[in-house]
Write an enzyme that holds these catalytic residues in place. Structure first.
Site, PDB file in Angstrom:
ATOM      1  N   ARG A 152       0.759  -1.258   0.141  1.00  0.00           N
ATOM      2  CA  ARG A 152       0.134   0.115   0.226  1.00  0.00           C
ATOM      3  C   ARG A 152       0.706   1.250   0.080  1.00  0.00           C
ATOM      4  O   ARG A 152       0.361   2.394  -0.753  1.00  0.00           O
ATOM      5  CB  ARG A 152      -0.903   0.001   1.172  1.00  0.00           C
ATOM      6  CG  ARG A 152      -1.957   1.109   1.286  1.00  0.00           C
ATOM      7  CD  ARG A 152      -2.665   1.092   2.248  1.00  0.00           C
ATOM      8  NE  ARG A 152      -3.864   2.043   2.377  1.00  0.00           N
ATOM      9  CZ  ARG A 152      -4.474   2.614   3.403  1.00  0.00           C
ATOM     10  NH1 ARG A 152      -3.804   2.457   4.713  1.00  0.00           N
ATOM     11  NH2 ARG A 152      -5.415   3.467   3.509  1.00  0.00           N
ATOM     12  N   HIS A 158       0.311   5.160  -1.780  1.00  0.00           N
ATOM     13  CA  HIS A 158       0.159   6.191  -1.017  1.00  0.00           C
ATOM     14  C   HIS A 158       1.380   7.053  -1.577  1.00  0.00           C
ATOM     15  O   HIS A 158       1.272   8.396  -1.441  1.00  0.00           O
ATOM     16  CB  HIS A 158       0.017   5.979   0.027  1.00  0.00           C
ATOM     17  CG  HIS A 158      -1.474   5.640   0.526  1.00  0.00           C
ATOM     18  ND1 HIS A 158      -2.039   5.916   1.893  1.00  0.00           N
ATOM     19  CD2 HIS A 158      -2.295   5.029  -0.229  1.00  0.00           C
ATOM     20  CE1 HIS A 158      -3.434   5.407   1.611  1.00  0.00           C
ATOM     21  NE2 HIS A 158      -3.431   4.837   0.519  1.00  0.00           N
ATOM     22  N   GLY A 209       3.723  11.795  -7.357  1.00  0.00           N
ATOM     23  CA  GLY A 209       4.565  10.905  -7.701  1.00  0.00           C
ATOM     24  C   GLY A 209       5.435  10.206  -6.814  1.00  0.00           C
ATOM     25  O   GLY A 209       5.438  10.306  -5.954  1.00  0.00           O
ATOM     26  N   SER A 256       8.012  10.769  -0.711  1.00  0.00           N
ATOM     27  CA  SER A 256       7.568  11.778   0.174  1.00  0.00           C
ATOM     28  C   SER A 256       6.763  11.183   1.274  1.00  0.00           C
ATOM     29  O   SER A 256       6.904  11.409   2.362  1.00  0.00           O
ATOM     30  CB  SER A 256       6.794  12.767  -0.818  1.00  0.00           C
ATOM     31  OG  SER A 256       5.817  12.259  -1.488  1.00  0.00           O
ATOM     32  N   ASN A 296      -3.649   8.445   5.634  1.00  0.00           N
ATOM     33  CA  ASN A 296      -2.431   7.684   6.291  1.00  0.00           C
ATOM     34  C   ASN A 296      -2.463   7.756   7.645  1.00  0.00           C
ATOM     35  O   ASN A 296      -1.975   6.633   8.590  1.00  0.00           O
ATOM     36  CB  ASN A 296      -1.190   8.405   5.855  1.00  0.00           C
ATOM     37  CG  ASN A 296      -0.842   8.311   4.439  1.00  0.00           C
ATOM     38  OD1 ASN A 296      -1.176   7.243   3.679  1.00  0.00           O
ATOM     39  ND2 ASN A 296      -0.155   9.272   3.881  1.00  0.00           N
ATOM     40  N   HIS A 326      -6.425  -4.859  -2.962  1.00  0.00           N
ATOM     41  CA  HIS A 326      -7.158  -5.090  -1.811  1.00  0.00           C
ATOM     42  C   HIS A 326      -7.350  -6.592  -1.569  1.00  0.00           C
ATOM     43  O   HIS A 326      -8.179  -6.919  -1.109  1.00  0.00           O
ATOM     44  CB  HIS A 326      -8.433  -4.386  -1.894  1.00  0.00           C
ATOM     45  CG  HIS A 326      -8.316  -2.892  -1.647  1.00  0.00           C
ATOM     46  ND1 HIS A 326      -9.349  -1.996  -2.078  1.00  0.00           N
ATOM     47  CD2 HIS A 326      -7.118  -2.068  -1.243  1.00  0.00           C
ATOM     48  CE1 HIS A 326      -8.627  -0.540  -1.675  1.00  0.00           C
ATOM     49  NE2 HIS A 326      -7.679  -0.916  -1.298  1.00  0.00           N
ATOM     50  N   THR A 327      -6.957  -7.451  -2.336  1.00  0.00           N
ATOM     51  CA  THR A 327      -6.943  -8.788  -2.293  1.00  0.00           C
ATOM     52  C   THR A 327      -5.995  -9.291  -0.924  1.00  0.00           C
ATOM     53  O   THR A 327      -6.141 -10.373  -0.427  1.00  0.00           O
ATOM     54  CB  THR A 327      -6.338  -9.530  -3.541  1.00  0.00           C
ATOM     55  OG1 THR A 327      -6.581 -11.211  -3.292  1.00  0.00           O
ATOM     56  CG2 THR A 327      -4.982  -9.244  -3.984  1.00  0.00           C
ATOM     57  N   ASP A 359      -4.500 -13.209  -4.829  1.00  0.00           N
ATOM     58  CA  ASP A 359      -4.940 -13.964  -5.885  1.00  0.00           C
ATOM     59  C   ASP A 359      -6.337 -12.948  -6.369  1.00  0.00           C
ATOM     60  O   ASP A 359      -6.432 -11.806  -6.302  1.00  0.00           O
ATOM     61  CB  ASP A 359      -5.751 -15.148  -5.427  1.00  0.00           C
ATOM     62  CG  ASP A 359      -6.471 -15.095  -4.104  1.00  0.00           C
ATOM     63  OD1 ASP A 359      -6.911 -13.815  -3.700  1.00  0.00           O
ATOM     64  OD2 ASP A 359      -6.697 -16.011  -3.292  1.00  0.00           O
TER      65      ASP A 359
HETATM   66  C1  HEM Z   1      -9.812   4.677  -5.370  1.00  0.00           C
HETATM   67  C2  HEM Z   1      -8.601   3.719  -4.828  1.00  0.00           C
HETATM   68  C3  HEM Z   1      -8.688   3.218  -3.597  1.00  0.00           C
HETATM   69  C4  HEM Z   1      -9.395   3.467  -2.355  1.00  0.00           C
HETATM   70  C5  HEM Z   1     -10.525   4.508  -2.264  1.00  0.00           C
HETATM   71  C6  HEM Z   1      -8.644   2.638  -1.328  1.00  0.00           C
HETATM   72  C7  HEM Z   1      -9.248   2.826   0.080  1.00  0.00           C
HETATM   73  C8  HEM Z   1      -8.444   2.155   1.045  1.00  0.00           C
HETATM   74  C9  HEM Z   1      -8.853   1.974   2.421  1.00  0.00           C
HETATM   75  C10 HEM Z   1     -10.097   2.693   2.965  1.00  0.00           C
HETATM   76  C11 HEM Z   1      -8.152   1.170   2.935  1.00  0.00           C
HETATM   77  C12 HEM Z   1      -8.172   0.669   4.498  1.00  0.00           C
HETATM   78  C13 HEM Z   1      -7.451   1.438   5.363  1.00  0.00           C
HETATM   79  C14 HEM Z   1      -7.698   1.426   6.974  1.00  0.00           C
HETATM   80  O1  HEM Z   1      -8.845   1.329   7.120  1.00  0.00           O
HETATM   81  O2  HEM Z   1      -6.806   1.751   7.575  1.00  0.00           O
HETATM   82  C15 HEM Z   1      -7.266   0.487   2.189  1.00  0.00           C
HETATM   83  C16 HEM Z   1      -6.227  -0.559   2.487  1.00  0.00           C
HETATM   84  C17 HEM Z   1      -5.241  -1.021   1.478  1.00  0.00           C
HETATM   85  N1  HEM Z   1      -5.167  -0.394   0.284  1.00  0.00           N
HETATM   86 FE1  HEM Z   1      -6.407   0.739  -0.837  1.00  0.00          FE
HETATM   87  N2  HEM Z   1      -7.440   1.986  -1.855  1.00  0.00           N
HETATM   88  C18 HEM Z   1      -7.481   2.251  -2.840  1.00  0.00           C
HETATM   89  C19 HEM Z   1      -6.488   1.870  -3.813  1.00  0.00           C
HETATM   90  C20 HEM Z   1      -5.478   1.031  -3.628  1.00  0.00           C
HETATM   91  C21 HEM Z   1      -4.224   0.631  -4.493  1.00  0.00           C
HETATM   92  C22 HEM Z   1      -4.073   1.169  -6.161  1.00  0.00           C
HETATM   93  C23 HEM Z   1      -3.424  -0.170  -4.011  1.00  0.00           C
HETATM   94  C24 HEM Z   1      -2.338  -0.799  -4.312  1.00  0.00           C
HETATM   95  C25 HEM Z   1      -1.735  -0.944  -5.437  1.00  0.00           C
HETATM   96  C26 HEM Z   1      -4.162  -0.238  -2.602  1.00  0.00           C
HETATM   97  C27 HEM Z   1      -3.475  -1.096  -1.620  1.00  0.00           C
HETATM   98  C28 HEM Z   1      -4.081  -1.258  -0.161  1.00  0.00           C
HETATM   99  C29 HEM Z   1      -3.738  -2.245   0.589  1.00  0.00           C
HETATM  100  C30 HEM Z   1      -2.548  -3.557   0.398  1.00  0.00           C
HETATM  101  C31 HEM Z   1      -4.462  -2.021   1.835  1.00  0.00           C
HETATM  102  C32 HEM Z   1      -4.192  -2.861   3.186  1.00  0.00           C
HETATM  103  C33 HEM Z   1      -3.254  -2.174   4.026  1.00  0.00           C
HETATM  104  C34 HEM Z   1      -2.943  -3.118   5.337  1.00  0.00           C
HETATM  105  O3  HEM Z   1      -3.443  -4.199   5.656  1.00  0.00           O
HETATM  106  O4  HEM Z   1      -2.066  -2.161   6.031  1.00  0.00           O
HETATM  107  N3  HEM Z   1      -5.326   0.460  -2.556  1.00  0.00           N
HETATM  108  N4  HEM Z   1      -7.323   1.160   0.922  1.00  0.00           N
END
Ligand code: HEM
Ligand SMILES: *[C@@H]1O[C@H](CO)[C@@H](O)[C@H](O)[C@H]1NC(C)=O
Ligand SMILES: *[C@@H]1O[C@H](CO)[C@@H](O)[C@H](O)[C@H]1NC(C)=O
Length: 321
Positions: free
Chosen positions: A60, A64, A70, A74, A92, A191-192, A244
């Site tokens: 993640r 971010h 970019g 940062s 964050n 998000h998998t 997956d």
């Molecule tokens: C519009 C696009 C996206 C939105 C709105 C979004 C939103 C979120 C939110 C709300 C969470 C939960 C955070 C929390 O509650 O602490 C999350 C977790 C996560 N996001 Fe996204 N996300 C997006 C795109 C992406 C992308 C593009 C990636 C990676 C290439 C990504 C990777 C992850 C990962 C791996 C987690 C889990 C992190 C952990 O367990 O520490 N997300 N995201």
């Protein structure tokens, strides 16, 4: 209302409206730091072994980092008396993690090849190693990014209105960066793996109807209507630590945890329904598009040549050492 929307779209433009073309190369460190890949892979595997979720948290960081001004590391800068940190931006705060793993990697690299490997490249290689270690595709990453000398909390905060503005605004924001709708959906496939805090999905499990009601009820015990903001649940409830295509299968079954994820599949001919359906039926198609997308995403707004610097400590700019 109309003017609020206009403001949101203007912010999206300010935030995303610049596409830089990268000049990176696959063998950037082959002479200056040949150990870079083995050191990073070693530490990533160690960290995931210690805590499976760390693979998701580190992946993640690339989103971010690259999503705000970019891929320039940062996001890694700590707050100083004169500069705020992206770490305290809404997206964050109490959420982004894995910074200690980056520190460990950077320390080992500074011993092996002082002043050579940028923090921005570390983030990129780490994300790649997380994907493959968790069962996802392997890919080669172009390198040669340099590190920013400033943090961009203001821009990071602009991401919140983008998410709140809905699917069309998100698609538009990514398109401004040269990322297609299909690539955007493939990227969310990250998000998998990983966890979300109750505060990120509470409204979805109490107030939305685009969710399986039995599934929604099953999440409510750990995420009460009030309190428990920090309680976490897997974003992919089926295989939370495997990279997956189960995330897309869940969306087809209306078992998406995050509201922004379920919005990608409505079952009523939504703009991204067919893409979700495609990936839910073929892990190969998802992997293929994910690799294309993350490679593109990983080259957004990079600093190269003599721009920026190679930080010796990822948390501070060099002049502050
Ligand atoms: C519009 C696009 C996206 C939105 C709105 C979004 C939103 C979120 C939110 C709300 C969470 C939960 C955070 C929390 O509650 O602490 C999350 C977790 C996560 N996001 Fe996204 N996300 C997006 C795109 C992406 C992308 C593009 C990636 C990676 C290439 C990504 C990777 C992850 C990962 C791996 C987690 C889990 C992190 C952990 O367990 O520490 N997300 N995201
Ligand atoms: C959530 O955790 C953070 C630290 O990670 C803490 O500062 C905050 O107070 C916690 N919030 C709640 C509601 O417990
Ligand atoms: C599914 O995804 C693959 C890989 O991107 C693509 O080649 C194919 O055309 C897509 N199929 C449909 C029906 O969209």
């Amino acid at each position: 209302m109309a003017s609020l929307l206009f403001l949101q779209w203007c912010m999206i433009y300010i935030l995303f409206g610049s596409v830089a073309f990268a000049q990176l190369s696959d063998n950037f460190y082959s002479k200056s730091c040949p150990q870079v890949f083995s050191i990073i892979e070693d530490e990533v595997k160690y960290a995931i072994n210690k805590e499976p979720r760390m693979g998701a948290s580190l992946l993640r960081l690339q989103f971010h980092d690259c999503g705000v001004s970019g891929c320039d590391a940062s996001i890694l800068l700590d707050e100083t008396p004169t500069s705020s940190s992206e770490k305290s931006a809404m997206i964050n705060l109490n959420s982004a993690r894995g910074f200690e793993v980056i520190d460990t990697i950077k320390a080992r690299l500074e011993k092996a090849c002082p002043g050579v490997v940028s923090c921005a490249d570390i983030i990129t290689i780490v994300a790649r190693d997380c994907v493959s270690t968790l069962g996802g595709p392997s890919y080669t990453v172009p390198l040669g990014r340099r590190d920013s000398t400033d943090s961009h909390k203001f821009k990071a905060d602009l991401l919140v209105p983008v998410f709140l503005a809905g699917l069309h605004a998100q698609i538009f924001a990514f398109k401004l960066k040269g990322i297609s709708k299909t690539e955007f959906v493939a990227l969310t496939g990250a998000h998998t793996v990983g966890m979300a805090r109750c505060t990120s999905y509470r409204d979805h499990i109490y107030d939305d109807n685009n969710i399986d009601p039995v599934f929604a009820a099953s999440l409510q015990a750990n995420c009460p209507k009030e309190g428990g903001d920090n309680n976490t649940t897997p974003i992919d409830s089926t295989t939370p630590f495997v990279f997956d295509n189960a995330y897309f299968i869940n969306l087809m079954n209306k078992k998406g945890v995050l509201p922004t994820d379920q919005a990608l599949y409505t079952g009523e001919g939504g703009p991204t329904d067919a893409i979700v359906a495609n990936y839910s039926s073929s892990k190969d198609n998802f992997f293929k598009d994910f690799v294309t997308a993350i490679l593109k995403f990983g080259q957004l707004g990079v600093l190269t040549g003599t721009d920026g610097e190679i930080r010796t400590n990822c948390r501070k700019v060099n002049t502050a050492n």
